[in-house]
Design an enzyme around this catalytic site. Structure first.
Site, mmCIF file in Angstrom:
data_model
loop_
_atom_site.group_PDB
_atom_site.id
_atom_site.type_symbol
_atom_site.label_atom_id
_atom_site.label_comp_id
_atom_site.label_asym_id
_atom_site.label_seq_id
_atom_site.Cartn_x
_atom_site.Cartn_y
_atom_site.Cartn_z
ATOM 1 N N HIS A 1 33.530 33.971 89.828
ATOM 2 C CA HIS A 1 34.732 34.730 89.519
ATOM 3 C C HIS A 1 35.940 33.842 89.236
ATOM 4 O O HIS A 1 36.640 34.003 88.236
ATOM 5 C CB HIS A 1 35.047 35.687 90.674
ATOM 6 N N CYS B 1 26.667 35.244 75.055
ATOM 7 C CA CYS B 1 27.949 35.496 75.720
ATOM 8 C C CYS B 1 27.961 34.911 77.123
ATOM 9 O O CYS B 1 28.859 35.162 77.904
ATOM 10 C CB CYS B 1 28.275 36.973 75.729
HETATM 11 C C1 PEP Z 1 25.594 36.333 81.773
HETATM 12 O O1 PEP Z 1 24.857 36.682 82.707
HETATM 13 O O2 PEP Z 1 25.425 35.291 81.121
HETATM 14 C C2 PEP Z 1 26.748 37.155 81.409
HETATM 15 C C3 PEP Z 1 27.476 36.868 80.355
HETATM 16 O O3 PEP Z 1 27.064 38.196 82.235
HETATM 17 P P1 PEP Z 1 27.841 37.994 83.623
HETATM 18 O O4 PEP Z 1 28.309 36.593 83.708
HETATM 19 O O5 PEP Z 1 28.954 38.972 83.642
HETATM 20 O O6 PEP Z 1 26.745 38.335 84.613
#
Ligand code: PEP
Ligand code: MG
Length: 746
Positions: free
Chosen positions: A401, A704
Site C-alpha cells: 500500500h 498493469c
Molecule cells: C496485480 O496483482 O499485479 C495488480 C495490478 O493488482 P493489485 O496490485 O491491485 O493486486
C-alpha cells in the site's frame, strides 16, 4: 462579531470566517468581480452553542461515542444535529442575519449558504467538502434555516468520524456560513492561469459552456476551450464543441437540464471580448496570489464574475524542482549516520521529524513535513500521508500500500526496513533518500537527478496506473496514453464507510454517487483515452477498518481469501453498484471508461460477471464498452484459450499477484521480498504463452502490475508484442523513452 461582509475580510481572517470565507473576502476587497456577500462568523456559532447551553451536551455525546461502531456514530450525529436544529438562536442573532440578508437581497434575491469550517490553532485542517451547501435560498425564514442547517452539518457522521480519526478535538472546530449572492449564470466555466495540459507558463486555458458552471466542474459535459497568450492577450487557439444541453435553474431554483437551441449548439460560448476579460482576471489573480491559479467564473448578462480562485496543485513538480545546492549546515553523505535501509518503493528525497504511527489514533500527530514511520500504511493513513514529506515502513515490498500510494503522490517511500519503528525515534530529524532506500540521521545533502521528459507517440501504448482520483490531473501530465488500471478500492477509503454496509443500509445511492464523482475526475483528466476501472479487490483485512466493516470474516490468508471477483459474485449488489456507476459515467459522455475484472480463475466467473453487467446496465459488454480481465493467477494462464473463446476485450497481466501465486511469495512480507521476482522464468513463460494465444484470438494484451514500470520487463513485453504497458506515474516517462527507442523513434 456575528457578521462580516466580504469587503471587510482578508486572507488573515480564516479563524473568524473559515478558509472559504477568507478567500472570497480577500478577492472582493481586492476588487475582483466576486458576487457580493457576507459571512455569519464562527464567533456567531460559538456564541450560539455557548449562550444556549448546548455546548456541553454536544461534546458529551461526541465524547461518549465510539465512532468505529457505525450505529453509534449515526445516532450521535442525529442526536447532535437535532439539538442544533431545535435550539432557537437569540432574537438579536436572527435579526442580525436577516437584516444583512435584506441588504444583500437588494442585489439579487437568491443567495447561496455555504459552510466554511475552521479549526483553532490547528494547521492543515482540511475539512473541505465535508459540510453542507444550500443554493438558491430566498427569504428570511429560509436563510435562517439554511444557516442552522449548515451549522448542524458540522456534525454529520462523516465529519465526526473524520475529526475523531484525525485527532481534531471537536471543541476546537467551528463553522462559519458564507451567504453570497447567486449569479444567474448564462455561461460559465473554469480557467487556469498556466495551461495545465502542457504546463506552458505563458498560456492561459479557459473552458466554458452555457448555463451553470457545475457541468464543467463536474466534467459531465465537454466544454469549449480557448488558449490565450498571457503576455499579448492574443487568442492562440479555440476548440468549439457541440453543446446539446445546458444546466440551469427552474423557477424553484432547482438545477435542471435544458436543450440548447439548434442554432447555438456549434457556436462559441464566449465572445472574444469575454475571453479577454477573463484572461485579464487570470493574470490579476496569479499576480495577487503569486502562484498559478485555477479559477471558476460565471457570466450574467454583461457581467463577468469570479466565483473561486485557488492555486493549481497539479503542475508537474519535477519541472519546478531546481536542483538543490548544498546548504552550509547540511552534512555530506559520507559523514552521515545511516539509521535504517530498506527497499526503494517510490523515489525522491524527504526530510523532517520522525512520527511513529502505530494506529489510527496516531495519525493526527503527523504534521506537515514530518516523516511518517509505520509498520505498514493502510487506506486510512492517506490524509496523514498527504501531510508527510516521506514514508518509511517496517514491512512491505514494492507492491504494498505505502509504495503504491506514495508513487502516486510523488512522495519518497522506503519500505521493508523491518526495524524502522524501533530504530527511529519520535522527533528525530532524518533525511530519507528513497531513491536508494536509505534513511540518515540529520539534514543530509543528497544530489537529485531529474530526467528530461520525452513526448513521443509510441505504437505500444504507455499508460499509467491510478489509485487516487484526486491525483488524476497530475497523472495525466505524464502524457500517458490512458489508465491501464484504476483501482476501485482506494476510492473507498478514509472517512468513507464499508460499501456493502452502505448498500444494505439503504445508502447505495450515496456509494454510487461517490464512485461516479471519483471516476469522473479520472475519465475527465484522460479525456478520449481509455480508462479501465477495476472492480473492488480489497482483501477482508482492509475492508475491516472501514466503519461498518466490523463483520468482515477473519481469514488466515486474506490474499487468497474472499476478495476480487469471487467476492463480487457472492455479493452481486456490490458489483451492480459499481457497474451502475460505470454506466452513469459512460452515459455522461465518457465512453473512454472500461471495466476490468480481477483475480479470475474460471471462465464461469467471466460469464457471470458479464451477465450481471448486462442485467444491471442494459449495455452489451465488449460491444458497448471495454470489458476485460486480469491475468494474475496461474489458473487464468492455463485457461487463457477458453477465456478468449468466452470473449473479452482485453487481458491485463497483474504481475503482483501472478508472481505471488506462481512463486508462493507473500507480496507483503518483507522477509521473503528477495524471492519476489517478476522476471522469474516461471512468470515470463506464462506471459509469453498468454500473449501468443491472445494474438490468435485478437484479444488486446496489457500489463498493469508493478513490473510494467521496470525497463527489463518492458523490453521483454515489447519483444513479445504486447499492446500496452501501464506504469506508475513516476515511471511513465522512462518506459515511454525505452519503448520509443525500441521502436526506433529515438
Ligand atoms: C496485480 O496483482 O499485479 C495488480 C495490478 O493488482 P493489485 O496490485 O491491485 O493486486
Ligand atoms: Mg492483483
Amino acid at each position: 462579531m456575528n457578521i462580516a461582509w466580504f469587503k471587510d475580510i482578508s486572507n488573515k481572517d480564516v479563524p473568524l470566517v473559515g478558509g472559504k470565507g477568507a478567500s472570497l473576502g480577500e478577492m472582493y476587497s481586492n476588487e475582483f468581480p466576486i458576487p457580493n456577500g457576507f459571512v455569519v462568523t464562527s464567533e456567531a456559532f460559538k456564541n450560539f452553542i455557548e449562550s444556549t447551553g448546548i455546548a456541553p451536551k454536544i461534546f458529551k455525546i461526541l465524547k461518549e461515542t465510539n465512532v468505529k461502531d457505525n450505529a453509534e456514530l449515526q445516532k450521535a450525529s442525529k442526536d447532535v444535529g437535532k439539538i442544533v436544529l431545535e435550539t432557537p438562536m437569540s432574537k438579536e442573532m436572527e435579526e442580525d442575519i436577516v437584516e444583512n440578508y435584506e441588504i444583500l437581497a437588494e442585489e439579487g434575491e437568491f443567495v447561496a449558504a455555504r459552510s466554511s469550517a475552521t479549526a483553532e490553532d490547528l494547521p492543515e485542517a482540511s475539512f473541505a467538502g465535508q459540510q453542507a451547501t444550500y443554493l438558491n435560498v430566498k427569504g428570511e425564514k429560509q436563510i435562517l434555516a439554511a444557516v442552522k442547517a449548515c451549522w448542524a452539518s458540522l456534525y454529520t457522521a462523516r465529519a465526526i468520524y473524520y475529526r475523531t480519526k484525525n485527532n481534531f478535538p471537536h471543541e476546537q472546530v467551528y463553522i462559519a456560513v458564507v451567504v453570497q449572492r447567486m449569479v444567474n449564470s448564462e455561461k460559465a466555466g473554469v480557467m487556469f492561469s498556466v495551461n495545465p495540459l502542457n504546463e506552458k507558463n505563458n498560456e492561459i486555458l479557459i473552458e466554458s459552456t452555457y448555463g451553470l458552471g457545475e457541468s464543467v466542474v463536474s466534467g459531465s459535459i465537454t466544454p469549449d476551450d480557448y488558449t490565450v497568450d498571457k503576455n499579448t492577450m492574443e487568442i492562440l487557439g479555440r476548440k468549439i464543441v457541440r453543446k446539446e444541453w445546458f444546466l440551469t435553474k427552474d423557477l424553484k431554483g432547482k438545477n435542471i437540464k435544458k436543450d440548447v437551441p439548434e442554432k447555438y449548439q456549434n457556436v462559441s460560448s464566449l465572445s472574444d471580448d469575454e475571453i479577454k476579460q477573463l484572461a485579464v482576471l487570470a493574470v490579476k489573480s496569479e499576480k495577487h496570489y503569486d502562484k498559478p491559479q485555477d479559477m471558476e467564473f460565471a457570466i450574467e448578462g454583461k457581467d463577468v464574475f469570479i466565483v473561486q480562485s485557488r492555486p493549481i496543485t497539479t503542475l508537474n513538480k519535477k519541472k519546478e524542482v531546481v536542483v538543490e545546492d548544498k546548504k552550509e549546515d547540511q552534512m555530506e553523505i559520507g559523514e552521515a549516520k545511516l539509521l535504517v535501509s530498506g527497499l526503494q518503493a517510490s523515489p525522491g528525497v524527504g526530510r523532517g521529524k520522525v512520527q511513529i504511527v502505530r494506529g489510527l489514533d496516531d495519525l493526527g500527530k503527523v504534521k506537515k513535513g514530518d516523516v511518517l514511520v509505520a509498520r505498514m500504511t493502510t487506506p486510512d493513513y492517506v490524509p496523514a500521508m498527504e501531510r508527510a514529506s516521506a514514508i518509511v515502513t517496517d514491512s512491505g515490498g514494492s507492491t504494498c500500500h505505502a509504495a503504491i500510494v506514495g508513487r502516486e503522490m510523488g512522495l519518497p517511500v522506503v519500505v521493508g526496513t523491518e526495524v524502522a519503528t524501533n530504530k527511529l525515534k519520535p522527533g528525530m530529524f532524518v533525511t530519507v533518500d528513497a531513491s536508494k532506500g536509505r534513511v540518515y540521521e540529520g539534514d543530509v545533502y543528497i544530489e537529485v537527478e531529474t530526467e528530461e521528459r520525452v513526448d513521443i507517440k509510441t505504437n505500444i501504448k504507455v499508460k499509467v496506473i491510478m489509485d487516487l482520483p484526486d491525483y488524476a490531473e497530475k497523472a495525466a501530465l505524464t502524457g500517458a496514453d490512458g489508465v491501464g488500471l484504476l483501482r476501485g478500492e482506494f476510492i473507498n477509503l478514509g472517512n468513507k464507510e464499508h460499501p456493502v454496509y452502505m448498500i444494505n443500509s439503504g445508502r447505495g445511492e450515496e456509494f454510487i454517487s461517490h464512485l461516479v464523482e471519483n471516476m469522473k475526475k479520472v475519465v475527465k483528466a484522460f479525456k478520449g483515452k481509455p480508462v479501465w476501472y477495476r472492480t473492488l479487490d480489497a482483501p477482508t483485512d482492509e475492508f475491516r477498518n472501514l466503519p461498518g466493516g466490523e463483520d468482515e470474516p477473519e481469514e488466515d490468508n486474506p490474499m487468497m481469501g474472499w476478495r476480487s471477483i469471487r467476492r463480487s459474485l457472492d455479493q452481486p449488489e456490490l458489483l451492480k453498484a459499481e457497474y451502475e456507476a460505470v454506466k452513469r459515467v459512460h452515459d455522461a459522455g465518457f465512453t473512454n471508461i472500461g471495466i476490468m475484472i480481477p483475480l479470475v480463475t474460471s471462465v464461469e466467473q467471466i460469464y457471470k460477471a458479464k451477465k450481471i453487467f448486462k442485467e444491471a446496465t442494459g449495455m452489451e459488454p465488449i460491444k458497448d464498452i471495454d470489458f476485460g480481465v486480469m491475468i494474475e493467477t496461474p489458473a487464468s494462464v492455463q485457461i487463457i484459450e477458453e477465456i478468449c473463446k468466452e470473449g473479452v476485450s482485453f487481458v491485463s497481466f497483474g504481475t503482483n499477484d501472478l508472481t505471488q501465486f506462481t512463486l508462493a511469495v507473500d507480496r507483503n512480507s518483507a522477509k521473503v521480498q528477495k524471492l519476489f521476482n517478476e522476471l522469474h522464468p516461471a512468470v515470463l513463460r506464462q506471459i509469453h504463452y498468454v500473449i501468443k494465444v491472445c494474438k490468435r484470438y485478437k484479444v488486446v494484451t496489457s500489463i498493469c502490475g508493478q513490473a510494467g514500470s521496470k525497463p527489463e520487463m518492458a523490453e521483454f513485453l515489447f519483444n513479445e508484442g504486447i499492446n500496452s504497458i501501464a506504469a506508475n506515474p513516476d515511471a511513465v516517462n522512462t518506459i515511454r523513452k525505452l519503448i520509443a527507442k525500441l521502436e526506433g523513434k529515438l
